[in-house]
Design a protein around this motif. Structure first.
Motif, PDB file in Angstrom:
ATOM      1  N   ASN A 161       0.826  -1.209   0.000  1.00 48.17           N
ATOM      2  CA  ASN A 161       0.000   0.000   0.000  1.00 48.17           C
ATOM      3  C   ASN A 161       0.851   1.246   0.000  1.00 48.17           C
ATOM      4  OD1 ASN A 161      -2.621  -0.582  -0.139  1.00 48.17           O
ATOM      5  ND2 ASN A 161      -2.997  -0.685   2.066  1.00 48.17           N
ATOM      6  N   VAL A 162       1.850   1.247   0.899  1.00 50.97           N
ATOM      7  CA  VAL A 162       2.732   2.411   1.036  1.00 50.97           C
ATOM      8  C   VAL A 162       3.385   2.696  -0.315  1.00 50.97           C
ATOM      9  CG1 VAL A 162       4.888   3.223   2.075  1.00 50.97           C
ATOM     10  CG2 VAL A 162       3.153   2.130   3.505  1.00 50.97           C
ATOM     11  N   ASN A 163       3.909   1.649  -0.952  1.00 48.00           N
ATOM     12  CA  ASN A 163       4.600   1.844  -2.224  1.00 48.00           C
ATOM     13  C   ASN A 163       3.666   2.445  -3.276  1.00 48.00           C
ATOM     14  OD1 ASN A 163       7.030   0.958  -1.295  1.00 48.00           O
ATOM     15  ND2 ASN A 163       6.673  -1.184  -1.894  1.00 48.00           N
ATOM     16  N   GLU A 164       2.435   1.941  -3.311  1.00 51.39           N
ATOM     17  CA  GLU A 164       1.459   2.443  -4.268  1.00 51.39           C
ATOM     18  C   GLU A 164       1.224   3.945  -4.039  1.00 51.39           C
ATOM     19  OE1 GLU A 164      -2.790   0.713  -4.762  1.00 51.39           O
ATOM     20  OE2 GLU A 164      -1.304  -0.911  -4.906  1.00 51.39           O
ATOM     21  N   ALA A 232       9.942   8.457  -6.719  1.00 52.69           N
ATOM     22  CA  ALA A 232       9.505   7.701  -5.544  1.00 52.69           C
ATOM     23  C   ALA A 232      10.487   6.574  -5.266  1.00 52.69           C
ATOM     24  CB  ALA A 232       8.116   7.145  -5.772  1.00 52.69           C
ATOM     25  N   TRP A 233      10.773   6.380  -4.000  1.00 51.00           N
ATOM     26  CA  TRP A 233      11.554   5.209  -3.571  1.00 51.00           C
ATOM     27  C   TRP A 233      10.548   4.152  -3.136  1.00 51.00           C
ATOM     28  CZ3 TRP A 233      13.619   9.890  -3.829  1.00 51.00           C
ATOM     29  CH2 TRP A 233      14.980  10.026  -4.092  1.00 51.00           C
ATOM     30  N   SER A 234      11.034   3.001  -2.792  1.00 45.76           N
ATOM     31  CA  SER A 234      10.058   2.018  -2.330  1.00 45.76           C
ATOM     32  C   SER A 234      10.557   1.289  -1.087  1.00 45.76           C
ATOM     33  CB  SER A 234       9.734   1.022  -3.444  1.00 45.76           C
ATOM     34  OG  SER A 234      10.875   0.229  -3.687  1.00 45.76           O
ATOM     35  N   LEU A 235       9.602   0.725  -0.390  1.00 47.92           N
ATOM     36  CA  LEU A 235       9.925  -0.134   0.746  1.00 47.92           C
ATOM     37  C   LEU A 235       9.743  -1.574   0.277  1.00 47.92           C
ATOM     38  CD1 LEU A 235       8.036   1.659   3.651  1.00 47.92           C
ATOM     39  CD2 LEU A 235      10.453   1.839   3.065  1.00 47.92           C
TER      40      LEU A 235
END
Lengths: 451, 372
Positions: A161-164, A232-235
């Motif tokens: 979700n966070v990445n989206e 954007a970076w991602s987790l």
């Protein structure tokens, strides 16, 4: 000097301005129920050539930030409540059929054996009670594990979700700059970004700031970038080799992953991690301590005893903790192996060891010799109840706080239909008046032409 | 402050959610009949409830222990009562013995023999599958001339003699009475218990199969006169324990040796003398003394049983009372007042209705556009 054509263009600007104002009002009415929408205010100003209508997004940054912070706490408490409610069910003793009951039955079983040490049914019942006790421990430990694993799945989902959200914010940041460059109204983008940021806050603790271009940038609590302008970076998640649970990682540009689990303490993810990594392990440890202490105490005494055949008592329980606690197979299959007697001579009628084991129920074994097994367990249940109660109470308070703050924001940014209707009538009247001027001018021109 | 319709709706939803929860909580309490239905309802009270349940469970166990002990005490007392009356009978028979009259001696001998058998039977009384007077040896007949072979290993032969004997012969028989093996004790036998090892073989040197074998003892002293033999006590002095409270145990005596061995010896000795026609005044007086002593021992045991019974009854009353107290306390904490819960539910229902009415009012509220 005033000419008809200047009056005409002034009227035209008036018509345009009122039309624009009506359009903005329409937009406001259309978004009356849009979550996160900030109403737009019509600012009509006079110009050299008449008038013009501009929009102003009515938005209070202070309130937005407060709501984000409140959402972050709410997300955490919501998660904690959800998981602790599940944990609480494992320790639900209200029907009197939990571990507390199983322990009582177990100790009673030893007293029954004291009453008649050679009685095979007393022995079988004791073995069965011990088995129930062990199985109850097993089930509780397994259920705690299940909840932990369930949280783990939620962690992975939340990271997705966070990445989206991060992707979407970066995308909107780009559009925002483009719209600004093209002189378009970027209000919709700003509202969307605000909504996404609010959602992000409810998932984890992040810091935000605006860059020079007005884009929203996001960092993890320790400063690692998540969104910078349009990037954007991602987790990601990876399995921790010790706990076999998912660690959260931050993925750098070159693809290297850094574990950031410990830096996340807020939002839904923070709540997940708190329950998964701190609370449940603490409960597991206590359950294990209880199981191990019972096993050790019983086995110690049992080894001093003699069974029905006059043989020295073997281990009564096997295992190391709540998860693998079990009654020794020899005892389950042949309860004659329960060593109730103090000596081989008269092993059929002596219940001295059984009496000593039965007395363990009232012995202060745990908490440095201040608690009986039951005390220890009751304190654990109470602790879990208190944790669930606190989380639920915080959740409730925080829900109220968020509602209150949302209402404050609504008070500033929300659309009031009555207000908009009033304005609509106002703009409509102004439009009609401007049109009247136009008609007058038209008639004036006709007059001139007919001269 | 600027108020929009949405704010009113938000608030209305908040109140509906809250009130529904309150109503749900109140109805759970009424439906379950309990104030506390999960640990988080009241963590401190849950701790108390669990502790009190454990306490109740231990009281119930103490009461069950006491119940079992009471039955035992009753059976024990009953048995001893019958032993006493048998011993009185024996004392009368012995007192009435006329050493000069062979006929009366014969009748008395038969009566005494019967008393002896009955005392042995009582000494071997079983209670719920266990021998009452065998100490910790619950599964071993306390008084019987028997020797067992188990898993191919023979036990020692144990028997008791009333006096020292020069020659002792042991005949091991099967259930039909056929002599399987005849053993002689090399060094004779002494007064009291004697133990002789047996290899488990019959006279032909074959190992006998597992089981219990009867044996008979024939013993004679240096003068060739028969020495009385009676079954040796095969139990021990282990007592029966009853847990009547935390760290509180009542012990019941079940030492058959202390209770019966002396009696059996005196009776057997008298019987042997009568059998061999060697009954004299000295023996009669000694037997009378022994029997009087035995009656004293059994009576003393009955007195101690009466004490134990009263001790058990005291404990029973105490646990009964405490059970009631704890139950009341538990119910006060756990169940609470049913009436209060019902009233509370009524209150919450009313509040819920009010919230719903208010919400309906808000969403049906007229708009400015209605009037334009």
């Amino acid at each position: 000097m005033t000419t008809i054509s200047t009056i005409m263009s002034t009227s035209l600007s008036a018509l345009k301005a009122q039309q624009a104002a009506i359009s903005i009002t329409g937009n406001n009415v259309a978004n009356v129920n849009t979550d996160g929408y900030s109403r737009q205010k019509v600012v009509i100003s006079s110009t050299l050539t008449g008038t013009e209508a501009n929009t102003k997004r009515v938005c209070d940054t202070f309130l937005t930030n407060r709501i984000n912070d409140a959402n972050q706490e709410l997300g955490k408490y919501e998660a904690e409540t959800k998981y602790l409610d599940s944990v609480e069910i494992i320790f639900d003793e209200s029907e009197g059929s939990g571990l507390s009951e199983a322990m009582s039955e177990f100790w009673s079983g030893w007293q029954d054996l004291v009453n008649d040490p050679s009685d095979s049914s007393a022995r079988s019942l004791l073995a069965a009670a011990a088995d129930t006790l062990a199985t109850t421990f097993n089930t509780m430990a397994a259920d705690l594990d299940d909840i932990q694993e369930g949280i783990d799945d939620d962690v992975v989902a939340a990271v997705g979700n966070v990445n989206e959200i991060l992707e979407q914010i970066a995308d909107l940041n780009q559009r925002l700059v483009r719209a600004d460059a093209n002189g378009q109204d970027a209000s919709a983008y700003k509202d969307s970004i605000n909504s996404l940021v609010s959602e992000l806050f409810s998932l984890l603790d992040v810091n935000t700031y605006r860059n020079d271009l007005g884009q929203t940038c996001i960092q993890l609590a320790d400063g690692k970038p998540l969104v910078e302008g349009g990037t954007a970076w991602s987790l990601a998640t990876e399995t921790n080799s010790t706990t076999i649970l998912q660690d959260i990682t931050w993925v750098a540009e070159d693809g290297t992953a850094t574990v950031v689990t410990a830096d996340i303490s807020g939002g839904g993810l923070g709540g997940c991690l708190e329950v998964r990594d701190t609370l449940i392990p603490a409960y597991q440890t206590q359950l294990d301590t209880l199981a191990a202490s019972i096993m050790e105490a019983v086995n110690d005494l049992h080894a001093d005893g003699y069974d029905l055949d006059g043989e020295v008592g073997e281990a009564f329980f096997t295992g190391t903790g709540a998860e693998d606690m079990a009654v020794a197979t020899e005892i389950l299959t042949g309860p004659g192996g329960i060593a109730a007697a103090e000596s081989a001579d008269g092993a059929t009628g002596d219940g001295t060891i059984a009496a000593s084991i039965a007395a363990l129920a009232d012995t202060l074994v745990l908490d440095s010799g201040t608690s009986t097994f039951s005390d220890y367990y009751n304190a654990l249940v109470s602790e879990i109840g208190a944790a669930a109660k606190t989380a639920a109470a915080r959740n409730e308070t925080q829900t109220d706080a968020v509602t209150a703050m949302k209402n404050l924001r609504e008070s500033v940014s929300g659309v009031s239909l009555d207000e908009e209707t009033t304005k609509l009538v106002l703009y409509q009247n102004a439009y009609e008046a401007a049109a009247k001027v136009m008609t007058a001018l038209d008639e004036m021109l006709q007059t001139i032409l007919e001269m | 402050m600027r108020v929009t319709q949405n704010m009113m709706v938000n608030n209305a939803i908040k109140w509906i959610v809250k009130q529904t929860k309150e109503l749900n909580d109140a109805s759970i309490i009424v439906a379950a009949g309990k104030q506390i239905n999960k640990p988080s309802d009241d963590p401190a009270a849950v701790k108390q409830i669990l502790a009190e349940r454990t306490t109740l469970s231990s009281y119930a166990q103490y009461l069950s222990n006491i119940d079992q002990a009471n039955t035992w005490v009753e059976a024990d007392n009953d048995t001893l009562e019958r032993v006493t009356s048998l011993l009185r009978e024996a004392a009368d028979i012995v007192a009435g013995l006329d050493t000069e009259d062979g006929d009366t001696a014969g009748g008395a001998r038969e009566q005494l023999e019967s008393v002896y058998e009955q005392v042995i039977a009582l000494a071997n009384t079983r209670f719920s599958g266990n021998y009452m007077y065998g100490g910790d040896h619950a599964d071993t007949i306390p008084f019987v001339d028997q020797v067992a072979i188990s898993d191919g290993t023979p036990a020692d032969i144990i028997f008791a003699l009333a006096d020292d004997a020069e020659d002792v012969t042991i005949e091991i028989t099967d259930s039909a009475g056929t002599v399987l093996r005849t053993l002689t004790a090399a060094s004779g036998g002494g007064e009291g218990d004697n133990t002789i090892a047996w290899d488990g073989l019959d006279d032909d040197g074959n190992l006998l199969s597992d089981g219990a074998y009867d044996f008979t003892i024939s013993a004679t002293d240096a003068d060739g006169d028969e020495v009385a033999s009676y079954p040796a006590y095969r139990g021990n002095a282990g007592k029966k324990r009853i847990i009547v409270g935390e760290n509180s145990t009542v012990e019941l005596n079940r030492d058959g040796e202390a209770l019966f061995s002396e009696t059996l010896r005196a009776l057997r000795k008298a019987l042997t003398a009568l059998n061999n026609d060697r009954c004299d005044d000295e023996l009669i007086s000694a037997t009378s003394d022994s029997l009087a002593e035995a009656i004293d021992i059994v009576t003393a045991e009955q007195v101690s049983l009466a004490n134990i019974a009263s001790q058990l009854s005291t404990s029973e009353t105490r646990w009964d009372k405490l059970t009631l107290t704890v139950k009341n306390s538990l119910s006060a904490v756990e169940t609470g007042s049913v009436e209060r819960a019902a009233v509370e539910l009524q209150v919450q229902e009313t509040a819920y209705k009010v919230v719903l009415e208010t919400t309906a009012g808000i969403i049906k509220m007229p708009k400015l556009s209605d009037y334009i």
